[in-house]
Design a protein around this motif. Structure first.
Motif, PDB file in Angstrom:
ATOM      1  N   THR A   2      56.947  47.634  40.663  1.00  0.00           N
ATOM      2  CA  THR A   2      55.887  46.695  40.324  1.00  0.00           C
ATOM      3  C   THR A   2      54.515  47.307  40.589  1.00  0.00           C
ATOM      4  O   THR A   2      54.300  47.956  41.614  1.00  0.00           O
ATOM      5  CB  THR A   2      56.026  45.401  41.146  1.00  0.00           C
ATOM      6  N   LEU A   3      53.611  47.095  39.649  1.00  0.00           N
ATOM      7  CA  LEU A   3      52.200  47.400  39.845  1.00  0.00           C
ATOM      8  C   LEU A   3      51.459  46.083  39.919  1.00  0.00           C
ATOM      9  O   LEU A   3      51.471  45.294  38.964  1.00  0.00           O
ATOM     10  CB  LEU A   3      51.666  48.247  38.690  1.00  0.00           C
ATOM     11  N   ASP A   4      50.858  45.789  41.081  1.00  0.00           N
ATOM     12  CA  ASP A   4      50.084  44.566  41.274  1.00  0.00           C
ATOM     13  C   ASP A   4      48.597  44.890  41.231  1.00  0.00           C
ATOM     14  O   ASP A   4      48.132  45.795  41.950  1.00  0.00           O
ATOM     15  CB  ASP A   4      50.409  43.922  42.628  1.00  0.00           C
ATOM     16  N   LEU A   5      47.866  44.173  40.408  1.00  0.00           N
ATOM     17  CA  LEU A   5      46.411  44.302  40.345  1.00  0.00           C
ATOM     18  C   LEU A   5      45.792  43.034  40.908  1.00  0.00           C
ATOM     19  O   LEU A   5      46.040  41.935  40.412  1.00  0.00           O
ATOM     20  CB  LEU A   5      45.940  44.503  38.903  1.00  0.00           C
ATOM     21  N   LEU A   6      44.993  43.175  41.954  1.00  0.00           N
ATOM     22  CA  LEU A   6      44.285  42.049  42.556  1.00  0.00           C
ATOM     23  C   LEU A   6      42.870  42.067  42.017  1.00  0.00           C
ATOM     24  O   LEU A   6      42.124  43.027  42.243  1.00  0.00           O
ATOM     25  CB  LEU A   6      44.309  42.180  44.077  1.00  0.00           C
ATOM     26  N   LEU A   7      42.502  41.010  41.295  1.00  0.00           N
ATOM     27  CA  LEU A   7      41.248  40.985  40.543  1.00  0.00           C
ATOM     28  C   LEU A   7      40.373  39.797  40.937  1.00  0.00           C
ATOM     29  O   LEU A   7      40.234  38.829  40.187  1.00  0.00           O
ATOM     30  CB  LEU A   7      41.555  40.910  39.044  1.00  0.00           C
ATOM     31  N   PRO A   8      39.738  39.830  42.110  1.00  0.00           N
ATOM     32  CA  PRO A   8      38.812  38.747  42.456  1.00  0.00           C
ATOM     33  C   PRO A   8      37.632  38.723  41.489  1.00  0.00           C
ATOM     34  O   PRO A   8      37.113  39.769  41.104  1.00  0.00           O
ATOM     35  CB  PRO A   8      38.372  39.113  43.885  1.00  0.00           C
ATOM     36  N   GLY A   9      37.240  37.530  41.095  1.00  0.00           N
ATOM     37  CA  GLY A   9      36.112  37.392  40.180  1.00  0.00           C
ATOM     38  C   GLY A   9      36.494  37.292  38.721  1.00  0.00           C
ATOM     39  O   GLY A   9      35.642  36.970  37.879  1.00  0.00           O
ATOM     40  N   LEU A  10      37.762  37.554  38.358  1.00  0.00           N
ATOM     41  CA  LEU A  10      38.140  37.455  36.946  1.00  0.00           C
ATOM     42  C   LEU A  10      38.046  36.007  36.458  1.00  0.00           C
ATOM     43  O   LEU A  10      37.694  35.756  35.307  1.00  0.00           O
ATOM     44  CB  LEU A  10      39.560  37.991  36.744  1.00  0.00           C
ATOM     45  N   VAL A  49      45.146  34.960  49.624  1.00  0.00           N
ATOM     46  CA  VAL A  49      45.980  35.665  48.654  1.00  0.00           C
ATOM     47  C   VAL A  49      46.438  37.003  49.223  1.00  0.00           C
ATOM     48  O   VAL A  49      47.612  37.376  49.118  1.00  0.00           O
ATOM     49  CB  VAL A  49      45.223  35.862  47.331  1.00  0.00           C
ATOM     50  N   ALA A  50      45.507  37.733  49.864  1.00  0.00           N
ATOM     51  CA  ALA A  50      45.850  39.020  50.453  1.00  0.00           C
ATOM     52  C   ALA A  50      46.921  38.857  51.528  1.00  0.00           C
ATOM     53  O   ALA A  50      47.884  39.628  51.589  1.00  0.00           O
ATOM     54  CB  ALA A  50      44.601  39.673  51.034  1.00  0.00           C
ATOM     55  N   ALA A  51      46.768  37.853  52.385  1.00  0.00           N
ATOM     56  CA  ALA A  51      47.762  37.616  53.435  1.00  0.00           C
ATOM     57  C   ALA A  51      49.127  37.317  52.825  1.00  0.00           C
ATOM     58  O   ALA A  51      50.160  37.842  53.281  1.00  0.00           O
ATOM     59  CB  ALA A  51      47.316  36.462  54.327  1.00  0.00           C
ATOM     60  N   GLY A  52      49.160  36.477  51.783  1.00  0.00           N
ATOM     61  CA  GLY A  52      50.421  36.114  51.154  1.00  0.00           C
ATOM     62  C   GLY A  52      51.154  37.301  50.565  1.00  0.00           C
ATOM     63  O   GLY A  52      52.393  37.332  50.546  1.00  0.00           O
ATOM     64  N   GLY A 302      57.379  49.082  35.275  1.00  0.00           N
ATOM     65  CA  GLY A 302      58.476  48.151  35.072  1.00  0.00           C
ATOM     66  C   GLY A 302      57.990  46.720  35.032  1.00  0.00           C
ATOM     67  O   GLY A 302      58.313  45.964  34.123  1.00  0.00           O
ATOM     68  N   HIS A 303      57.209  46.329  36.028  1.00  0.00           N
ATOM     69  CA  HIS A 303      56.620  44.995  36.090  1.00  0.00           C
ATOM     70  C   HIS A 303      55.140  45.133  36.419  1.00  0.00           C
ATOM     71  O   HIS A 303      54.740  45.997  37.209  1.00  0.00           O
ATOM     72  CB  HIS A 303      57.291  44.138  37.165  1.00  0.00           C
ATOM     73  N   LEU A 304      54.337  44.293  35.815  1.00  0.00           N
ATOM     74  CA  LEU A 304      52.905  44.243  36.097  1.00  0.00           C
ATOM     75  C   LEU A 304      52.553  42.818  36.491  1.00  0.00           C
ATOM     76  O   LEU A 304      52.956  41.858  35.827  1.00  0.00           O
ATOM     77  CB  LEU A 304      52.095  44.649  34.866  1.00  0.00           C
ATOM     78  N   ARG A 305      51.796  42.687  37.578  1.00  0.00           N
ATOM     79  CA  ARG A 305      51.275  41.373  37.978  1.00  0.00           C
ATOM     80  C   ARG A 305      49.764  41.480  38.101  1.00  0.00           C
ATOM     81  O   ARG A 305      49.246  42.408  38.728  1.00  0.00           O
ATOM     82  CB  ARG A 305      51.863  40.918  39.305  1.00  0.00           C
ATOM     83  N   ILE A 306      49.085  40.527  37.503  1.00  0.00           N
ATOM     84  CA  ILE A 306      47.634  40.396  37.655  1.00  0.00           C
ATOM     85  C   ILE A 306      47.401  39.159  38.514  1.00  0.00           C
ATOM     86  O   ILE A 306      47.780  38.045  38.133  1.00  0.00           O
ATOM     87  CB  ILE A 306      46.939  40.268  36.288  1.00  0.00           C
ATOM     88  N   LEU A 307      46.789  39.361  39.675  1.00  0.00           N
ATOM     89  CA  LEU A 307      46.614  38.292  40.660  1.00  0.00           C
ATOM     90  C   LEU A 307      45.127  37.979  40.767  1.00  0.00           C
ATOM     91  O   LEU A 307      44.316  38.860  41.086  1.00  0.00           O
ATOM     92  CB  LEU A 307      47.158  38.742  42.014  1.00  0.00           C
ATOM     93  N   VAL A 308      44.775  36.738  40.505  1.00  0.00           N
ATOM     94  CA  VAL A 308      43.372  36.337  40.415  1.00  0.00           C
ATOM     95  C   VAL A 308      43.084  35.224  41.419  1.00  0.00           C
ATOM     96  O   VAL A 308      43.515  34.083  41.214  1.00  0.00           O
ATOM     97  CB  VAL A 308      43.019  35.867  38.987  1.00  0.00           C
ATOM     98  N   PRO A 309      42.373  35.511  42.517  1.00  0.00           N
ATOM     99  CA  PRO A 309      41.953  34.437  43.429  1.00  0.00           C
ATOM    100  C   PRO A 309      40.827  33.614  42.810  1.00  0.00           C
ATOM    101  O   PRO A 309      40.225  34.003  41.811  1.00  0.00           O
ATOM    102  CB  PRO A 309      41.448  35.206  44.668  1.00  0.00           C
ATOM    103  N   GLY A 310      40.525  32.488  43.439  1.00  0.00           N
ATOM    104  CA  GLY A 310      39.409  31.667  42.999  1.00  0.00           C
ATOM    105  C   GLY A 310      39.846  30.268  42.620  1.00  0.00           C
ATOM    106  O   GLY A 310      41.041  29.998  42.451  1.00  0.00           O
ATOM    107  N   PRO A 311      38.897  29.341  42.488  1.00  0.00           N
ATOM    108  CA  PRO A 311      39.229  27.957  42.157  1.00  0.00           C
ATOM    109  C   PRO A 311      40.008  27.816  40.846  1.00  0.00           C
ATOM    110  O   PRO A 311      40.778  26.885  40.680  1.00  0.00           O
ATOM    111  CB  PRO A 311      37.851  27.285  42.059  1.00  0.00           C
ATOM    112  N   ARG A 312      39.780  28.727  39.905  1.00  0.00           N
ATOM    113  CA  ARG A 312      40.547  28.742  38.655  1.00  0.00           C
ATOM    114  C   ARG A 312      41.550  29.894  38.655  1.00  0.00           C
ATOM    115  O   ARG A 312      41.937  30.383  37.598  1.00  0.00           O
ATOM    116  CB  ARG A 312      39.599  28.860  37.459  1.00  0.00           C
TER     117      ARG A 312
END
Length: 337
Positions: A2-10, A49-52, A302-312
């Motif tokens: 898995t490649l996880d991308l953490l994208l705050p502000g998206l 999100v980072a802790a989780g 193999g797997h890609l996850r885009i993780l976006v914090p924020g109210p939306r």
């Protein structure tokens, strides 16, 4: 793998999201989102999100980040005490963080030394391992709760002052910090140079060490944020700086479980800089989303996850089957948000 991308502000945080995202041409991001399984995030704060991601409910930002910044945070009680600029507006003091300031290490060292001389009798010890990241330690518990810095940016600080049994003590200390820093030669120099003055600090990031060890979920973590670097170290993962573009990923990043923090949108989103946010997003389309879509079409990762914090905030998960789902129409970011 898995490649996880953490994208705050998206996820643009303000209610004018329709206007801000109108006519954005992001075909690669649209291709990725259309083939992803989407779900809203239960937590919105970056720190949560980072802790989780490491199997924790919460992470003590000051302790873990301070450890990554070279401080011994195992004992005592720790807070972030980040340098900020408070701007008077009518009957309010509005906070701007170090993102709008260029702070040199010599300036941080001089101001922290002044704080330590003044507060020596109160048991507060300040540290500045980085120009824009300061910490304070205290031998006894704080007796108060604090508001994360990101929630206060651009807002009246009166709504976010410390709360709890010792709240008034912390209010007094904040007033004393402001009076002390106002008179420091460093700020006179900054004002003469047309730079925002460092006229306060913001206390936040409290918490004790978690009762469990952060989970070893990733083989490597590529991030400049001290919280993520600290979590990586505690979990046994390798860590390094985040690349500026997809092409800069180190060899093997696509073949193992990797977390990458991409924070180029965060500052513009925090300050509601719509033009800057749009410009940064279009740069990410070129530097990250287009090559990622090409890699997925070729069967990697193999797997890609885009993780976006924020109210939306949301998460988008793509599996190897995503590249075959050609019947799906692109999903625009504007429509999603």
């Amino acid at each position: 793998m898995t490649l996880d991308l953490l994208l705050p502000g998206l996820a643009w945080p303000a209610d004018n999201v329709g206007d801000v995202t109108r006519d954005l041409d992001l075909p690669a991001l649209g291709w990725l989102l259309s083939r992803a399984t989407l779900s809203p995030r239960a937590t919105t704060a970056f720190e949560e999100v980072a802790a989780g991601l490491f199997g924790l409910e919460q992470a003590p930002v000051a302790r873990i980040g301070g450890l990554a910044d070279g401080l011994d945070t195992w004992q005592g009680h720790w807070l972030r005490a980040d340098p900020v600029f408070l701007r008077p507006e009518r009957d309010a003091l509005v906070l701007a963080d170090s993102g709008i300031m260029h702070i040199e290490q010599r300036e941080a060292d001089a101001l922290v030394a002044a704080l330590n001389r003044f507060f020596v009798g109160d048991g507060l010890v300040f540290h500045a391992p980085a120009p824009d990241r300061w910490y304070v330690e205290r031998p006894s518990p704080f007796g108060a709760s604090f508001t994360r810095l990101e929630s206060v940016i651009g807002d009246n600080i009166d709504r976010h002052l410390p709360r709890g049994a010792e709240a008034m003590q912390w209010h007094r200390w904040l007033n004393e910090v402001q009076m002390l820093l106002f008179a420091e030669p460093v700020n006179a120099e900054r004002e003469s140079a047309g730079e925002p003055v460092i006229n306060s600090v913001w206390f936040w990031g409290e918490g004790d060490w978690p009762s469990v060890t952060p989970a070893s979920r990733y083989r490597q973590v590529l991030a400049d944020a001290p919280l993520l670097r600290g979590l990586a170290s505690l979990s046994g993962a390798e860590s390094g700086s985040a690349p500026f573009a997809f092409a800069g990923l180190p060899a093997g990043a696509m073949d193992g479980d990797t977390l990458v923090l991409i924070d180029r949108l965060e500052g513009a989103a925090q300050y509601r800089d719509a033009w800057g946010w749009r410009e940064a997003l279009q740069a990410l389309e070129r530097d990250w989303f287009a090559p990622l879509a090409a890699a997925l079409r070729a069967g990697r990762p193999g797997h890609l996850r885009i993780l976006v914090p924020g109210p939306r905030g949301f998460s988008a998960t793509l599996t190897p089957a995503a590249r075959w789902q050609c019947w799906k129409r692109p999903r625009t970011l504007a429509r999603l948000l």
